[in-house]
Structure formats: structure tokens, C-alpha cells
Design a protein around this motif. Structure first.
Motif, mmCIF file in Angstrom:
data_model
loop_
_atom_site.group_PDB
_atom_site.id
_atom_site.type_symbol
_atom_site.label_atom_id
_atom_site.label_comp_id
_atom_site.label_asym_id
_atom_site.label_seq_id
_atom_site.Cartn_x
_atom_site.Cartn_y
_atom_site.Cartn_z
ATOM 1 N N THR A 17 0.835 -1.195 0.000
ATOM 2 C CA THR A 17 0.000 0.000 0.000
ATOM 3 C C THR A 17 0.876 1.253 0.000
ATOM 4 O O THR A 17 2.096 1.182 0.142
ATOM 5 C CB THR A 17 -0.928 0.016 1.233
ATOM 6 N N HIS A 18 0.225 2.403 -0.136
ATOM 7 C CA HIS A 18 0.961 3.679 -0.150
ATOM 8 C C HIS A 18 1.734 3.920 1.146
ATOM 9 O O HIS A 18 2.774 4.582 1.138
ATOM 10 C CB HIS A 18 0.000 4.854 -0.383
ATOM 11 N N GLU A 19 1.225 3.376 2.253
ATOM 12 C CA GLU A 19 1.869 3.605 3.547
ATOM 13 C C GLU A 19 3.117 2.748 3.741
ATOM 14 O O GLU A 19 3.887 2.974 4.673
ATOM 15 C CB GLU A 19 0.884 3.321 4.686
ATOM 16 N N MET A 20 3.300 1.752 2.894
ATOM 17 C CA MET A 20 4.421 0.816 3.040
ATOM 18 C C MET A 20 5.609 1.272 2.198
ATOM 19 O O MET A 20 5.447 1.972 1.199
ATOM 20 C CB MET A 20 4.002 -0.584 2.593
ATOM 21 N N PRO A 21 6.814 0.849 2.596
ATOM 22 C CA PRO A 21 7.996 1.162 1.789
ATOM 23 C C PRO A 21 7.898 0.512 0.405
ATOM 24 O O PRO A 21 7.262 -0.527 0.231
ATOM 25 C CB PRO A 21 9.156 0.554 2.578
ATOM 26 N N SER A 22 8.546 1.121 -0.559
ATOM 27 C CA SER A 22 8.554 0.597 -1.925
ATOM 28 C C SER A 22 9.493 -0.593 -2.049
ATOM 29 O O SER A 22 10.486 -0.692 -1.320
ATOM 30 C CB SER A 22 9.004 1.683 -2.899
ATOM 31 N N PRO A 23 9.212 -1.474 -3.018
ATOM 32 C CA PRO A 23 10.149 -2.569 -3.301
ATOM 33 C C PRO A 23 11.404 -2.017 -3.972
ATOM 34 O O PRO A 23 11.441 -0.852 -4.386
ATOM 35 C CB PRO A 23 9.358 -3.465 -4.251
ATOM 36 N N ALA A 24 12.418 -2.863 -4.119
ATOM 37 C CA ALA A 24 13.672 -2.450 -4.748
ATOM 38 C C ALA A 24 13.573 -2.457 -6.269
ATOM 39 O O ALA A 24 14.120 -1.581 -6.936
ATOM 40 C CB ALA A 24 14.802 -3.365 -4.291
ATOM 41 N N ILE A 25 12.882 -3.466 -6.815
ATOM 42 C CA ILE A 25 12.764 -3.608 -8.269
ATOM 43 C C ILE A 25 11.346 -4.059 -8.614
ATOM 44 O O ILE A 25 10.787 -4.921 -7.944
ATOM 45 C CB ILE A 25 13.753 -4.661 -8.831
ATOM 46 N N VAL A 26 10.795 -3.485 -9.675
ATOM 47 C CA VAL A 26 9.553 -3.956 -10.263
ATOM 48 C C VAL A 26 9.888 -4.377 -11.689
ATOM 49 O O VAL A 26 10.553 -3.647 -12.420
ATOM 50 C CB VAL A 26 8.462 -2.873 -10.255
ATOM 51 N N ILE A 27 9.428 -5.578 -12.080
ATOM 52 C CA ILE A 27 9.725 -6.127 -13.405
ATOM 53 C C ILE A 27 8.420 -6.395 -14.141
ATOM 54 O O ILE A 27 7.535 -7.076 -13.623
ATOM 55 C CB ILE A 27 10.546 -7.434 -13.278
ATOM 56 N N GLU A 28 8.319 -5.844 -15.347
ATOM 57 C CA GLU A 28 7.159 -6.060 -16.208
ATOM 58 C C GLU A 28 7.634 -6.682 -17.514
ATOM 59 O O GLU A 28 8.582 -6.202 -18.131
ATOM 60 C CB GLU A 28 6.450 -4.736 -16.529
ATOM 61 N N VAL A 29 6.964 -7.762 -17.938
ATOM 62 C CA VAL A 29 7.192 -8.364 -19.249
ATOM 63 C C VAL A 29 6.061 -7.851 -20.137
ATOM 64 O O VAL A 29 4.890 -8.093 -19.859
ATOM 65 C CB VAL A 29 7.201 -9.903 -19.190
ATOM 66 N N VAL A 30 6.426 -7.119 -21.185
ATOM 67 C CA VAL A 30 5.439 -6.468 -22.042
ATOM 68 C C VAL A 30 4.647 -7.512 -22.828
ATOM 69 O O VAL A 30 5.224 -8.362 -23.499
ATOM 70 C CB VAL A 30 6.123 -5.492 -23.028
ATOM 71 N N SER A 31 3.324 -7.426 -22.734
ATOM 72 C CA SER A 31 2.444 -8.287 -23.522
ATOM 73 C C SER A 31 2.233 -7.641 -24.886
ATOM 74 O O SER A 31 2.360 -6.427 -25.034
ATOM 75 C CB SER A 31 1.102 -8.467 -22.813
ATOM 76 N N PRO A 32 1.899 -8.440 -25.909
ATOM 77 C CA PRO A 32 1.689 -7.876 -27.241
ATOM 78 C C PRO A 32 0.549 -6.864 -27.265
ATOM 79 O O PRO A 32 -0.391 -6.959 -26.487
ATOM 80 C CB PRO A 32 1.327 -9.095 -28.100
ATOM 81 N N GLY A 33 0.659 -5.893 -28.162
ATOM 82 C CA GLY A 33 -0.412 -4.912 -28.349
ATOM 83 C C GLY A 33 -0.008 -3.513 -27.944
ATOM 84 O O GLY A 33 0.751 -3.306 -27.000
ATOM 85 N N THR A 34 -0.525 -2.527 -28.678
ATOM 86 C CA THR A 34 -0.198 -1.122 -28.441
ATOM 87 C C THR A 34 -0.605 -0.672 -27.051
ATOM 88 O O THR A 34 0.132 0.037 -26.378
ATOM 89 C CB THR A 34 -0.895 -0.235 -29.502
#
Length: 193
Positions: free
Chosen positions: A102-119
Motif C-alpha cells: 500500500t501507499h503507507e508501506m515502503p517501496s520494493p527495490a525492483i519492479v519487473i514487467e514483461v510487455v504483452s503484445p499490443g499497443t
């Protein structure tokens, strides 16, 4: 013509939401957006990255299925393909009934997204999520793009993301995960490992 009104959820309503299905959702400006199942290729890419990360950092810090609250006009939650917790974000979730940063919690170190097909997916991962993760000051945001066979690592530096784009035989260079040993080609083509 009658247009139906979209029921917009608050953060509190979203965090309590349960439709009795095993459907994955993101919340975008209060609207539930159903997330379709990932393609086998995207799952395989995320798995290869997970297996490489697990060699370098404690396994409990690498997760999938954890959502993160981000900024938007209304309530907004994203469901990244992988998250590498900071020690603080990991500790903040211990004992919670829902794997949501949540917004009140510290952020993670890394966020990883694998892009799905499509604009639409490309815009979401390259533009919208980049801005949202930057607003959380997440130290690194990795955009894994099977279509272009490139990986963009957005590193937080002096209040903004600086991009490094890697292709072909280049190794990923993370400030958080030292000695990441796979090349871009190896991530996209398991036969090269």
C-alpha cells in the motif's frame, strides 16, 4: 442510447473486494481491469529472470502475485510480473492477509514487467507504469520486451529514471542485483543458456 455507469472503487473497497473468482485485476482510476492470463512465452521469460535472481538474492525477496499501490487520479493498483522486495517492503508485508504494498508501506527495490503484445500494453508498460513507479521512487523498473528483444532498466537517479537499454549479447547491469549473469539473448531464447 443508455450508457451504464462504471462503479469506481476506492482503495478501501478494492482491498476488500472479492468476487469469488480466481480472476487477477489491476485497479486503474477506481475501475477494475481484468488481467488476462499471461502468454506461455511471458511466463517463461519471468521464470528465467526469477531463477537468475534467486542465485543472487534471498528467495523470499523475489515474488510474483504481489500488487502495489501507485498514484493516479483515483485509486490505482498494479500487478507486476515480478517484484524484488527491499528488506523494508518485505517486512511490511509479514503477517498481512493480502500481498499488497500500500501507499503507507515502503517501496520494493525492483519492479519487473514483461510487455504483452499490443499497443495498449506497450503504452501501459512504457509510459503509464513508468510514471507510476517513478512516483513511488522505486529504485529500478525493468521493462522486458519480447517483441523488440530488448530490456530497459530504468534506474532512479536524482529524482527521475535514467534508462539503459540492453540488446543481444549485452548483460543486464543492475545497481541492486550485482553480477546478473544472463545476456538479453539468453533471457529471450532459453536454448542459448
Amino acid at each position: 442510447m443508455i450508457q451504464s455507469q462504471i462503479k469506481r472503487l476506492t482503495s478501501k473497497e478494492y482491498l476488500a473486494y472479492d468476487d469469488g473468482k480466481d480472476t487477477r485485476y489491476e485497479l486503474v482510476d477506481g475501475e477494475l481491469i481484468e488481467m488476462p492470463p499471461e502468454s506461455p512465452e511471458n511466463l517463461a521469460i519471468a521464470r528465467r529472470i526469477f531463477l537468475e535472481l534467486i542465485k543472487r538474492i534471498p528467495a523470499e525477496l523475489i515474488v510474483w502475485g504481489t500488487e502495489i499501490a501507485v498514484s493516479g487520479r483515483l485509486a490505482r493498483y498494479r500487478l507486476p510480473d515480478l517484484i524484488v522486495h527491499s528488506e523494508e517492503s518485505y517486512i511490511a508485508l509479514v503477517g498481512k492477509s493480502r500481498s499488497t504494498i500500500t501507499h503507507e508501506m515502503p517501496s520494493p527495490a525492483i519492479v519487473i514487467e514483461v510487455v504483452s503484445p499490443g499497443t495498449t500494453n506497450r503504452d501501459r508498460d512504457y509510459r503509464h507504469k513508468r510514471t507510476e513507479y517513478a512516483a513511488r521512487c522505486i529504485p529500478e523498473y525493468w521493462i522486458i520486451d519480447p517483441e523488440t528483444q530488448q530490456i530497459t532498466i530504468c534506474s532512479w537517479d536524482n529524482g527521475q529514471y535514467e534508462d539503459q537499454i540492453r540488446r543481444g549479447e549485452e548483460l543486464l547491469q543492475s545497481k541492486i542485483v550485482s553480477n546478473f549473469a544472463l545476456t538479453v539473448n539468453q533471457i529471450f531464447n532459453p536454448s542459448q543458456i
